[in-house]
Design a protein around this motif. Structure first.
Motif, mmCIF file in Angstrom:
data_model
loop_
_atom_site.group_PDB
_atom_site.id
_atom_site.type_symbol
_atom_site.label_atom_id
_atom_site.label_comp_id
_atom_site.label_asym_id
_atom_site.label_seq_id
_atom_site.Cartn_x
_atom_site.Cartn_y
_atom_site.Cartn_z
ATOM 1 N N MET A 1 31.260 11.394 13.429
ATOM 2 C CA MET A 1 32.021 10.745 14.649
ATOM 3 C C MET A 1 31.134 9.478 14.474
ATOM 4 N N LEU A 2 29.714 9.285 14.302
ATOM 5 C CA LEU A 2 29.047 8.045 14.265
ATOM 6 C C LEU A 2 29.381 7.349 12.982
ATOM 7 N N ILE A 3 29.750 8.253 12.007
ATOM 8 C CA ILE A 3 30.031 7.484 10.533
ATOM 9 C C ILE A 3 31.090 6.377 10.508
ATOM 10 N N LYS A 4 32.125 6.566 11.307
ATOM 11 C CA LYS A 4 33.451 5.772 11.066
ATOM 12 C C LYS A 4 32.980 4.253 11.969
ATOM 13 N N PRO A 5 32.328 4.297 13.030
ATOM 14 C CA PRO A 5 31.707 3.040 13.568
ATOM 15 C C PRO A 5 30.815 2.369 12.688
ATOM 16 N N LEU A 6 29.976 2.963 11.921
ATOM 17 C CA LEU A 6 28.760 2.397 11.155
ATOM 18 C C LEU A 6 29.656 1.855 9.981
ATOM 19 N N LYS A 7 30.679 2.595 9.407
ATOM 20 C CA LYS A 7 31.481 2.055 8.082
ATOM 21 C C LYS A 7 32.221 0.779 8.650
ATOM 22 N N ILE A 8 32.472 0.597 9.733
ATOM 23 C CA ILE A 8 33.313 -0.540 10.370
ATOM 24 C C ILE A 8 32.189 -1.811 10.402
ATOM 25 N N LEU A 9 31.297 -1.442 10.978
ATOM 26 C CA LEU A 9 30.230 -2.294 11.220
ATOM 27 C C LEU A 9 29.708 -2.805 9.751
ATOM 28 N N ILE A 10 29.288 -2.001 8.712
ATOM 29 C CA ILE A 10 28.912 -2.661 7.616
ATOM 30 C C ILE A 10 29.914 -3.188 7.015
ATOM 31 N N LYS A 11 31.163 -2.826 6.994
ATOM 32 C CA LYS A 11 32.231 -3.857 6.217
ATOM 33 C C LYS A 11 32.423 -5.073 7.247
ATOM 34 N N GLY A 12 32.238 -5.310 8.488
ATOM 35 C CA GLY A 12 32.256 -6.559 9.290
ATOM 36 C C GLY A 12 30.900 -7.189 8.911
ATOM 37 N N VAL A 13 30.056 -6.680 8.567
ATOM 38 C CA VAL A 13 28.766 -7.570 8.225
ATOM 39 C C VAL A 13 29.156 -8.066 6.836
ATOM 40 N N LEU A 14 29.523 -7.246 5.783
ATOM 41 C CA LEU A 14 29.875 -7.595 4.388
ATOM 42 C C LEU A 14 30.985 -8.774 4.570
ATOM 43 N N LEU A 15 31.978 -8.504 5.374
ATOM 44 C CA LEU A 15 32.999 -9.626 5.524
ATOM 45 C C LEU A 15 32.507 -10.985 5.766
ATOM 46 N N LEU A 16 31.629 -10.941 7.041
ATOM 47 C CA LEU A 16 31.038 -11.968 7.527
ATOM 48 C C LEU A 16 30.138 -12.827 6.601
ATOM 49 N N LEU A 17 29.235 -12.018 5.866
ATOM 50 C CA LEU A 17 28.432 -12.733 4.725
ATOM 51 C C LEU A 17 29.184 -13.292 3.522
ATOM 52 N N LEU A 18 30.318 -12.664 3.095
ATOM 53 C CA LEU A 18 31.223 -13.061 2.309
ATOM 54 C C LEU A 18 31.813 -14.484 2.953
ATOM 55 N N VAL A 19 32.453 -14.518 4.065
ATOM 56 C CA VAL A 19 32.764 -15.769 4.703
ATOM 57 C C VAL A 19 31.647 -16.958 4.633
ATOM 58 N N LEU A 20 30.445 -16.584 4.981
ATOM 59 C CA LEU A 20 29.310 -17.595 4.884
ATOM 60 C C LEU A 20 29.142 -18.194 3.634
ATOM 61 N N VAL A 21 29.183 -17.062 2.757
ATOM 62 C CA VAL A 21 28.914 -17.715 1.250
ATOM 63 C C VAL A 21 30.031 -18.623 0.577
ATOM 64 N N LEU A 22 31.362 -18.285 0.934
ATOM 65 C CA LEU A 22 32.499 -19.107 0.523
ATOM 66 C C LEU A 22 32.633 -20.298 1.271
ATOM 67 N N VAL A 23 32.079 -20.351 2.643
ATOM 68 C CA VAL A 23 31.874 -21.701 3.442
ATOM 69 C C VAL A 23 30.932 -22.478 2.768
ATOM 70 N N GLY A 24 29.981 -21.858 2.653
ATOM 71 C CA GLY A 24 28.809 -22.527 1.839
ATOM 72 C C GLY A 24 29.254 -23.368 0.596
ATOM 73 N N LEU A 25 29.836 -22.595 -0.397
ATOM 74 C CA LEU A 25 30.375 -22.930 -1.521
ATOM 75 C C LEU A 25 31.408 -24.244 -1.293
ATOM 76 N N ILE A 26 32.142 -24.191 -0.379
ATOM 77 C CA ILE A 26 33.002 -25.465 -0.227
ATOM 78 C C ILE A 26 32.512 -26.592 0.543
ATOM 79 N N LEU A 27 31.444 -26.290 1.165
ATOM 80 C CA LEU A 27 30.633 -27.482 2.062
ATOM 81 C C LEU A 27 30.420 -28.447 1.028
ATOM 82 N N PRO A 28 30.272 -29.713 1.450
ATOM 83 C CA PRO A 28 29.722 -30.812 0.615
ATOM 84 C C PRO A 28 28.385 -30.552 0.422
ATOM 85 N N GLN A 29 27.885 -30.774 -0.965
ATOM 86 C CA GLN A 29 26.333 -30.583 -1.223
ATOM 87 C C GLN A 29 25.698 -31.935 -1.174
#
Length: 193
Positions: free
Chosen positions: A1-29
């Motif tokens: 029961m607790l595992i499903k919300p934890l998986k969603i949270l982990i996926k959300g955090v990983l997605l957020l990190l991926l978005v932050l890395v991608l944005v960081g890569l396209i920002l001017p250096q």
């Protein structure tokens, strides 16, 4: 029961990190800072404050921004080839004056042995007022976060350069008015004799 919300949270955090890395890569250096100030003095009062690193302690804002910073002057300490280095809580760096002309001083800065900054001070004088323009161009090199580092560097430099130019204005105007008063005093004493 607790595992499903934890998986969603982990996926959300990983997605957020991926978005932050991608944005960081396209920002001017790279980043640019351009600041202008008018100083009620002549170029002879302003220019030595910039070309002589011995004079920087009178106006440089860095000791207020980072009280732990310690500067070391190289040889020569003024004019073309003048060199200074520093170490503080934000890292270390070195600066060298690469060219000096009547109306322009150029410099290079190397931060933490990897972050390169180029800059100029441009002078023009009209009716006893110096217009001083400071231009700084930098490029960050930190993998994955260079875009964010560039934004932060531009923000810090924009504010610090403004503070420094205001300090420089105060020091130059005081120096200019003291020279003017001293010149008038010596002329008055000569005319009395």
């Amino acid at each position: 029961m607790l595992i499903k919300p934890l998986k969603i949270l982990i996926k959300g955090v990983l997605l957020l990190l991926l978005v932050l890395v991608l944005v960081g890569l396209i920002l001017p250096q790279s980043y640019n800072v351009n600041k202008t100030i008018e100083i009620n003095a002549n170029i002879d009062a302003v220019k030595p404050l910039i070309t002589d690193f011995n004079q920087w302690q009178k106006w440089s804002p860095w000791e207020k921004v980072d009280p732990s910073i310690r500067f070391t002057l190289g040889e020569p300490s003024s004019g073309l080839g003048a060199h200074q280095s520093w170490k503080g809580k934000w890292g270390y760096g070195e600066m060298i004056i690469t060219s000096v002309s009547q109306n322009k001083v150029s410099f290079n800065i190397l931060l933490n042995a990897e972050h390169i900054i180029r800059g100029t001070f441009n002078f023009s004088e009209q009716n006893g007022i110096v217009t001083l323009i400071c231009k700084i161009n930098g490029q960050t090199t930190a993998p994955l976060i260079s875009g964010y580092t560039a934004i932060l560097s531009e923000y810090v430099l924009r504010n610090t350069v403004s503070m420094g130019l205001n300090n420089l204005k105060t020091v130059a105007q005081l120096s200019h008015s003291q020279r003017t008063m001293h010149s008038h005093a010596s002329q008055d004493s000569t005319s009395e004799n």
